[in-house]
Enzyme design. Structure first.
Site, mmCIF file in Angstrom:
data_model
loop_
_atom_site.group_PDB
_atom_site.id
_atom_site.type_symbol
_atom_site.label_atom_id
_atom_site.label_comp_id
_atom_site.label_asym_id
_atom_site.label_seq_id
_atom_site.Cartn_x
_atom_site.Cartn_y
_atom_site.Cartn_z
ATOM 1 N N ARG A 111 30.684 68.002 23.605
ATOM 2 C CA ARG A 111 31.452 68.971 22.810
ATOM 3 C C ARG A 111 30.530 70.184 22.647
ATOM 4 O O ARG A 111 29.463 70.086 22.025
ATOM 5 C CB ARG A 111 31.833 68.393 21.452
ATOM 6 C CG ARG A 111 32.394 69.435 20.507
ATOM 7 C CD ARG A 111 33.103 68.853 19.328
ATOM 8 N NE ARG A 111 34.380 68.307 19.730
ATOM 9 C CZ ARG A 111 35.371 67.991 18.881
ATOM 10 N NH1 ARG A 111 35.206 68.163 17.586
ATOM 11 N NH2 ARG A 111 36.511 67.500 19.309
ATOM 12 N N HIS A 138 40.489 71.740 25.367
ATOM 13 C CA HIS A 138 40.319 70.412 24.768
ATOM 14 C C HIS A 138 41.165 69.428 25.584
ATOM 15 O O HIS A 138 42.166 68.894 25.104
ATOM 16 C CB HIS A 138 40.776 70.457 23.306
ATOM 17 C CG HIS A 138 40.293 69.312 22.474
ATOM 18 N ND1 HIS A 138 39.464 68.320 22.955
ATOM 19 C CD2 HIS A 138 40.530 68.997 21.169
ATOM 20 C CE1 HIS A 138 39.209 67.454 21.983
ATOM 21 N NE2 HIS A 138 39.844 67.833 20.902
ATOM 22 N N GLN A 141 42.307 65.839 24.348
ATOM 23 C CA GLN A 141 43.321 65.872 23.297
ATOM 24 C C GLN A 141 44.727 65.915 23.902
ATOM 25 O O GLN A 141 45.634 65.208 23.460
ATOM 26 C CB GLN A 141 43.099 67.104 22.407
ATOM 27 C CG GLN A 141 44.108 67.228 21.294
ATOM 28 C CD GLN A 141 43.958 66.116 20.269
ATOM 29 O OE1 GLN A 141 42.881 65.924 19.737
ATOM 30 N NE2 GLN A 141 45.022 65.384 19.998
ATOM 31 N N ASP A 229 47.968 73.688 15.206
ATOM 32 C CA ASP A 229 46.543 73.384 15.046
ATOM 33 C C ASP A 229 46.021 74.286 13.934
ATOM 34 O O ASP A 229 46.714 75.216 13.492
ATOM 35 C CB ASP A 229 45.822 73.648 16.382
ATOM 36 C CG ASP A 229 44.352 73.231 16.370
ATOM 37 O OD1 ASP A 229 43.932 72.494 15.455
ATOM 38 O OD2 ASP A 229 43.620 73.646 17.291
ATOM 39 N N CYS A 268 46.470 68.000 16.432
ATOM 40 C CA CYS A 268 45.283 67.280 16.909
ATOM 41 C C CYS A 268 44.398 66.800 15.771
ATOM 42 O O CYS A 268 43.614 65.868 15.947
ATOM 43 C CB CYS A 268 44.491 68.158 17.870
ATOM 44 S SG CYS A 268 43.782 69.638 17.115
ATOM 45 N N ARG A 296 43.857 58.947 21.220
ATOM 46 C CA ARG A 296 42.626 59.496 21.806
ATOM 47 C C ARG A 296 41.844 58.362 22.470
ATOM 48 O O ARG A 296 41.259 58.540 23.540
ATOM 49 C CB ARG A 296 41.764 60.166 20.725
ATOM 50 C CG ARG A 296 42.383 61.425 20.104
ATOM 51 C CD ARG A 296 42.445 62.552 21.107
ATOM 52 N NE ARG A 296 41.122 62.912 21.626
ATOM 53 C CZ ARG A 296 40.223 63.669 20.985
ATOM 54 N NH1 ARG A 296 40.500 64.177 19.801
ATOM 55 N NH2 ARG A 296 39.054 63.954 21.538
HETATM 56 N N1 CP Z 1 41.137 66.388 17.373
HETATM 57 C C1 CP Z 1 39.812 66.306 17.463
HETATM 58 O O1 CP Z 1 39.198 66.556 18.500
HETATM 59 O O2 CP Z 1 39.208 65.888 16.312
HETATM 60 P P1 CP Z 1 37.660 65.904 15.997
HETATM 61 O O3 CP Z 1 37.231 67.333 15.870
HETATM 62 O O4 CP Z 1 37.533 65.150 14.699
HETATM 63 O O5 CP Z 1 36.912 65.235 17.121
HETATM 64 N N1 NVA Z 2 41.038 74.272 17.573
HETATM 65 C C1 NVA Z 2 40.223 73.362 16.804
HETATM 66 C C2 NVA Z 2 40.414 71.968 17.285
HETATM 67 C C3 NVA Z 2 39.637 70.924 16.538
HETATM 68 C C4 NVA Z 2 39.801 69.552 17.108
HETATM 69 C C5 NVA Z 2 38.771 73.774 16.891
HETATM 70 O O1 NVA Z 2 38.320 74.138 17.986
HETATM 71 O O2 NVA Z 2 38.088 73.755 15.875
#
Ligand code: CP
Ligand code: NVA
Length: 312
Positions: A111, A138, A141, A229, A268, A296
């Site tokens: 990440r 992502h 997701q 989101d 998500c 997930r």
């Molecule tokens: N939806 C998602 O990726 O959640 P987290 O940020 O908790 O991993």
């Molecule tokens: N769009 C959000 C998604 C979190 C899972 C972010 O990037 O923070």
């Protein structure tokens, strides 16, 4: 000669048959272990003897715990680190980190703050690399979201997903998936927060059916799924301006009522209740966000199994 590793960096890089294969594998694996404990191992254990490293440059709950559970269910092991705990956080290069980890683990999930860093990591790695969210996408997701949609509404092909809110990283992965899975995508977002134009152009070239509007009511009209989101993503600058621009895009029960009567609501997570979605919707009968979160695990297991099936 060793084979190139199978990376999972973005949905648009994979052909429809490969992606469909992953969704069907996820469905099969999920069905086969109903009633089992979370740490029991799938019969074929495709990750037996293998390990996954997870690197986080940003916070995570779902990605962290779902990859952990999923890898164990596939029979493998996991190591988790935040980049600030690693020499990466003190200036060791992405490429050197990738070369070292490739000698110690069998796959890496990252990440990252900057999407380019995941691409650089993958270029230098000799093991599969999985994108666990970047500023631009992502993909894991959206694999979970497609699985969730199909569990509740059947085959997604020809049906309509309505994205409401920021044209952000999660929206981008829906754009990447639209042509491969054959769903129609409506994107309702303020003009100043529109999705990436390169993503839209690529999707259009692949035959994706995407309609853009700045009117949330027009976006959700008749849709089979309404998705939103957070209005402010991790690392976003100028939160106040985004919140102001997105205020008319809250998903409340009046907006949901414009969608198909059997439409589901997805998010998500984490949700900011009272901002992008009301309690009434996220806790309401159309919301499938908890299945989505669980999925997930199942979707990512299919991604991992596909990565490992490529050998090293
Ligand atoms: N939806 C998602 O990726 O959640 P987290 O940020 O908790 O991993
Ligand atoms: N769009 C959000 C998604 C979190 C899972 C972010 O990037 O923070």
């Amino acid at each position: 000669m060793s084979q190139a590793p199978r990376h999972f960096l973005d949905i648009w890089r994979h052909d429809p048959a490969t992606l469909r294969g992953m969704i069907e594998d996820a469905k099969r694996r999920k069905a086969a272990r109903r009633g089992w404990g979370q740490a029991e191992v799938d019969a074929d254990a495709p990750a037996r003897g293998k390990s996954l490293a997870m690197i986080f440059q940003k916070n995570s709950t779902r990605t962290r715990f779902s990859f952990d559970a999923g890898m164990r269910q596939l029979g493998g092991a996991v190591t988790i680190a935040t980049s600030s705990d690693m020499q990466l956080g003190r200036g060791e290069t992405i490429e050197d980190t990738a070369r070292v980890l490739s000698r110690m683990v069998d796959a890496v999930m990252i990440r990252a703050v900057h999407h380019e860093d995941v691409e650089r990591f993958a270029r230098a790695a000799s093991v599969p690399v999985i994108n666990g969210l970047t500023d631009r996408s992502h993909p894991c997701q959206i694999m979970a979201d497609i699985l969730t949609f199909e569990e509740h509404r059947g085959p997604i092909e020809g049906l309509t997903i309505a994205w409401v809110g920021d044209g952000n990283n999660v929206c981008a992965s829906f754009i990447h998936a639209a042509a491969a899975f054959g769903f129609k995508l409506h994107i309702a977002c303020p003009t100043i927060l529109h999705p990436d134009l390169v993503d839209l152009a690529r999707a259009e070239q692949s035959g994706a059916q995407i309609e853009m509007t700045s009117d949330p009511r027009a976006g959700v009209a008749g849709a089979d799924c309404v998705v939103t989101d957070t209005w402010v993503s991790m690392g976003d600058a100028d939160a106040t301006a985004k919140m102001d621009a997105l205020e008319p895009y809250q998903v409340d029960s009046r907006l949901m009522a414009l969608a198909h009567p059997e439409a589901i609501f997805l998010h998500c997570l984490p949700a900011h209740r009272g901002e992008e979605v009301t309690d009434e919707v996220i806790d309401g009968p159309q919301s499938q966000v908890w299945d989505e979160a669980e999925n997930r695990i199942h979707a990512q297991k299919a991604v991992l199994a596909w990565c490992f099936a490529g050998g090293r």
